[in-house]
Design an enzyme around this catalytic site. Structure first.
Site, mmCIF file in Angstrom:
data_model
loop_
_atom_site.group_PDB
_atom_site.id
_atom_site.type_symbol
_atom_site.label_atom_id
_atom_site.label_comp_id
_atom_site.label_asym_id
_atom_site.label_seq_id
_atom_site.Cartn_x
_atom_site.Cartn_y
_atom_site.Cartn_z
ATOM 1 N N SER A 192 0.823 -1.208 0.000
ATOM 2 C CA SER A 192 0.000 0.000 0.000
ATOM 3 C C SER A 192 0.858 1.261 0.000
ATOM 4 C CB SER A 192 -0.955 -0.038 1.201
ATOM 5 O OG SER A 192 -1.886 1.005 1.148
ATOM 6 N N ASP B 138 -2.223 6.729 -3.223
ATOM 7 C CA ASP B 138 -1.147 5.936 -2.639
ATOM 8 C C ASP B 138 -0.736 4.830 -3.608
ATOM 9 O OD1 ASP B 138 -3.188 4.071 -2.392
ATOM 10 O OD2 ASP B 138 -2.722 3.549 -0.320
#
Length: 457
Positions: free
Chosen positions: A96, A240
């Site tokens: 992530s 992200d």
């Protein structure tokens, strides 16, 4: 390997904590959890992701499971594939927003319901630890599984585009951050010539050479903020690494706290869906619940973390949920967090309202927050106990860490689920009270643990 099993996923440094051997063992154990069914697998652009994904798949298939490999993809697209393809579950190889040396695996059951530390991951961890000899060596092992590739990007973009209603001419600055949002952003904007994209770093690059994969850090959005101003954009959005969260910037180039975006989107939804239910994480400003309640919605406070929020959304049939970290969850997307879909809703909102984003946010800037402060401490339990004693007259709960509330201010301190820190959020009715009470809270922490360090980013 035990340290890589977190509260709602698997994460560790590569190859020191998470390597190909451990990924294969996890894949083999997950096949047993999934009763040797069929799963979807995807991966982000990190340099270690191809080999980790291949090893995970080898373990899963070798144990008797069946894999459809969607290759390089975002987490939201992988969740979509699990739901759309009616898979028994799925696995996304990604860390992530974390730095490039990290990697991980997000595991899901049917309907993209995540495994978590409350359900699924402890059993998996136990299986991996007890695995005799090597991957796939279970008593009663199934016949060899199967492998094929899949592709649903076009269908996914079509479905997201179907939720954009009557867009007005808007200029949108997008920073994909060298992550997985880039290819999806390009395809989505091609469907709406009325929208003018101004783009940064759309090509996936697992080295994250420009500013890292975490848009929550102010340093990661400075280029986007300047681009918004230079291009006279109506808003900016930074994603992200795996595109499951995003941070918004207004037309003045100012970052907008994600909890205020939660309140804004919830208010927009309530214009079309009166009485709907919304979730907000306990770090969020009081203005979130106040706004939802004032507009006739139902606001439910929840603990931090995607696995917990998705479960509670399903239990309450919530329309939308938001986290301070920039994760936004949508019932229309299977109760999953989706940065691209959040951007689409911002297009809808600004098109419908006809006002600058800064003006829409202004009434929500009612309180003064510290934002999230990361603190390294060696005595977590002692710090929590000391704060409880120092502010013993506060309204207290332990839904997630320690929350202590007063009429004019409150704070929450909670251990991170992904990093070796505690996270402090404090809010007050005035800037002066915020600063004074933050100093008081930090004083108690420092007196309890003189080794404490406040991280900056």
């Amino acid at each position: 390997m035990t340290g890589i099993f977190k509260a709602y996923d698997i994460r560790g440094s590569y190859p020191g904590e998470l390597d190909e051997k451990s990924a294969e063992r996890i894949g083999s154990a997950f096949a047993r959890i999934m009763k040797y069914g069929t799963i979807a697998v995807g991966r982000d652009a990190r340099l270690s992701s191809p080999s980790l994904a291949s090893s995970f798949i080898r373990g899963f298939v070798g144990a008797g499971g069946h894999v459809t490999d969607f290759g390089l993809t975002s987490s939201p697209l992988l969740y979509y594939a699990i739901i759309k393809g009616k898979f028994d579950g799925g696995a996304m190889v990604t860390a992530s927003h974390l730095t490039q040396e990290m990697n991980g695996i997000k595991l899901c059951r049917e309907n993209a319901i995540p495994l978590s530390g409350d359900e699924g991951l402890p059993a998996l961890q136990h299986m991996v630890g007890e695995m005799p000899g090597g991957p796939g060596q279970w008593t009663g092992q199934q016949a060899a599984g199967s492998y094929k590739t899949g592709e649903l990007t076009g269908s996914y973009i079509d479905d997201v585009a179907g939720f954009i209603h009557d867009p007005k001419p808007l200029t949108v600055a997008v920073d994909a951050g060298d992550g997985m949002a880039g290819p999806e952003v390009k395809r989505l904007f091609l469907k709406f010539p009325i929208l003018k994209p101004v783009t940064l770093h759309l090509e996936p690059d697992g080295r994250f050479p420009h500013h890292g994969a975490n848009p929550f850090l102010p340093s990661a959005t400075s280029e986007l903020q300047e681009t918004v101003k230079d291009a006279n954009a109506d808003f900016g959005v930074a994603f992200d690494g795996d595109a499951d969260r995003c941070i918004f910037v207004d037309e003045l180039g100012e970052r907008i706290p994600a909890d205020l975006i939660t309140a804004l989107i919830a208010g927009y939804y309530l214009t079309a869906t009166p009485g709907a239910t919304f979730l907000y994480d306990l770090r969020s400003s009081r203005v979130v619940a106040e706004t939802i309640t004032r507009l006739g919605g139902r606001a439910i406070r929840c603990r931090v973390g995607h696995a917990f929020i998705k479960e509670q959304m399903r239990e309450n049939d919530a329309l939308f949920a938001g986290e301070l970290s920039g994760h936004y969850y949508f019932r229309d997307m299977g109760f999953c967090d989706n940065g691209i879909f959040a951007m689409a809703q911002m297009v809808n909102l600004l098109s419908a309202q006809g006002l600058p984003l800064s003006r829409l946010i202004m009434p929500l800037k009612k309180y003064f927050s510290t934002g999230e402060i990361n603190i390294r401490v060696g005595k977590r339990d002692s710090v929590m106990a000391a704060l409880g004693a120092a502010f013993s007259d506060a309204k207290t709960d332990h839904l997630d860490g320690l929350t202590m509330e007063y009429p004019l201010w409150w704070f929450n301190l909670r251990p991170s689920n992904t990093e070796p820190v505690v996270r402090l959020n404090l809010e007050a009715d005035t800037k002066g009270r915020r600063d004074t009470m933050m100093a008081e809270v930090l004083k108690v922490i420092r007196e309890t643990d003189p080794s404490m360090e406040i991280e900056t980013g």
